[in-house]
Write an enzyme that holds these catalytic residues in place. Structure first.
Site, PDB file in Angstrom:
ATOM      1  N   ASP A  99       0.730  -1.359  -0.118  1.00 43.64           N
ATOM      2  CA  ASP A  99      -0.112   0.045  -0.079  1.00 43.64           C
ATOM      3  C   ASP A  99       1.011   1.225   0.041  1.00 43.64           C
ATOM      4  O   ASP A  99       0.439   2.386   0.574  1.00 43.64           O
ATOM      5  CB  ASP A  99      -1.005  -0.009   1.239  1.00 43.64           C
ATOM      6  CG  ASP A  99      -2.087  -1.035   1.317  1.00 43.64           C
ATOM      7  OD1 ASP A  99      -1.833  -1.863  -0.011  1.00 43.64           O
ATOM      8  OD2 ASP A  99      -2.873  -1.229   2.222  1.00 43.64           O
TER       9      ASP A  99
ATOM     10  N   LYS B 113      -6.551  -4.873  -4.066  1.00 40.91           N
ATOM     11  CA  LYS B 113      -7.356  -5.659  -3.154  1.00 40.91           C
ATOM     12  C   LYS B 113      -8.258  -4.537  -2.807  1.00 40.91           C
ATOM     13  O   LYS B 113      -8.303  -3.240  -3.053  1.00 40.91           O
ATOM     14  CB  LYS B 113      -6.520  -6.165  -2.066  1.00 40.91           C
ATOM     15  CG  LYS B 113      -5.792  -4.815  -1.299  1.00 40.91           C
ATOM     16  CD  LYS B 113      -4.545  -5.643  -0.414  1.00 40.91           C
ATOM     17  CE  LYS B 113      -3.699  -4.690   0.271  1.00 40.91           C
ATOM     18  NZ  LYS B 113      -4.271  -3.744   1.195  1.00 40.91           N
TER      19      LYS B 113
ATOM     20  N   CYS C 234      -3.064  -3.053   7.230  1.00 40.46           N
ATOM     21  CA  CYS C 234      -2.696  -3.919   6.102  1.00 40.46           C
ATOM     22  C   CYS C 234      -1.486  -4.674   5.928  1.00 40.46           C
ATOM     23  O   CYS C 234      -1.497  -5.926   5.682  1.00 40.46           O
ATOM     24  CB  CYS C 234      -2.805  -3.102   4.785  1.00 40.46           C
ATOM     25  SG  CYS C 234      -4.547  -2.251   4.442  1.00 40.46           S
TER      26      CYS C 234
END
Length: 226
Positions: free
Chosen positions: A32, A130, A163
Site C-alpha cells: 500500500d 485488493k 494492512c
C-alpha cells in the site's frame, strides 16, 4: 527525520537472516505505498495525518527493492483499489457507526488516490489489487506465490497496524514463513507501529531491519559468505 523507537525489539541480523530468505523462495511484499496512504496530496495527508513516519519507511523500501531484484527475489506490490460500488457494506456501516459516513472512500481510481507513490512495479513483478486490508483475501496472491515456488515473505509497507498486520497474519495462516522489516513499515502513530510489531513477533513473524535484508541479499547475490 523522526522515526519510531524500535529499541528493545528482537531483530535478526544479516548473518542469521541470509539463509532464511533465499531469493529463489522469497518475495518482498510492498504493501500500500500509494497516494492516499503516503503521498503529499493523498487523502490522509489532506485530512491532517502526519506522513513523517511513512516517508522514513518508504526511504528504506526504496533501498530494499533494488536489493531484492539484484538477488533474484520476487517483488510483489499490494494496492487498495476501490470504486464506490466495491465498498464493503460492513466497512460503510462501521464508519457510519463511528460518526464518519463516507470515510471509507479511499484509494479511488478516478482521482489517482490508488496510484503508486515513490515506487513502481517492473515487468515480472507481482501486482495485487485488493479492496480491504488482507492482501490474500479475494485475490490470487497465494496462487501467484506458489507458482513461483515462494514459501517466504519479507513484509514492508503501510500501515503496520492495518494492512501489513492483516497480510502478515494471512500469510502465516497459509503456511508462509514471514519476516517483518520493522523500519521499512510504518503506522501513523508510533505506539501502534511498535505495539503491532510486538504482537506479530509474539505470534506469527520474525523481525528484522532494512539494513539486514539488504546485506543478506547482497551476500546472496554475490554468492559469498557473510
Amino acid at each position: 527525520m523522526a522515526e519510531a523507537d524500535l529499541a528493545g525489539l528482537p531483530h535478526l541480523d544479516a548473518a542469521t537472516l541470509a539463509p532464511l530468505i533465499d531469493p529463489a523462495r522469497t518475495a518482498l511484499i510492498v504493501v500500500d505505498i500509494q497516494n492516499d496512504f503516503a503521498g503529499p496530496s493523498g487523502l490522509l495527508k489532506r485530512v491532517g495525518v502526519d506522513m513523517t513516519l511513512a516517508e522514513a519507511a518508504i526511504d528504506r523500501i526504496e533501498a530494499i527493492i533494488p536489493a531484492a531484484r539484484a538477488a533474484g527475489a520476487t517483488v510483489a506490490f499490494m494496492r487498495v483499489v476501490t470504486e464506490p460500488e466495491t465498498d464493503s457494506d460492513a466497512l460503510k456501516a462501521l464508519y457510519a457507526r463511528k460518526g464518519r459516513p463516507g470515510g471509507q472512500a479511499i484509494c479511488r481510481t478516478a482521482d489517482g488516490g490508488a496510484d503508486y507513490y515513490r515506487v513502481a512495479p517492473e515487468a515480472g513483478d507481482i501486482e495485487i489489487a485488493k479492496l480491504l486490508y488482507d492482501s490474500f483475501h479475494g485475490t490470487d496472491l497465494e496462487d501467484q506465490l506458489r507458482a513461483r515456488g515462494i514459501d517466504t515473505l519479507v513484509m514492508t509497507g503501510v500501515a503496520t497496524d492495518c494492512c501489513v498486520d492483516a497480510t502478515t497474519r494471512a500469510g502465516f495462516h497459509r503456511g508462509f514463513h514471514v519476516f517483518v522489516v520493522s523500519d521499512a513499515c510504518a503506522s501513523y502513530e508510533e505506539e501502534l507501529h511498535t505495539g503491532t510489531l510486538k504482537v506479530l513477533h509474539k505470534n506469527c513473524a520474525l523481525l528484522t531491519t532494512a539494513d539486514a535484508v539488504v546485506s543478506a541479499w547482497a551476500n546472496n547475490a554475490q554468492g559469498a559468505p557473510l
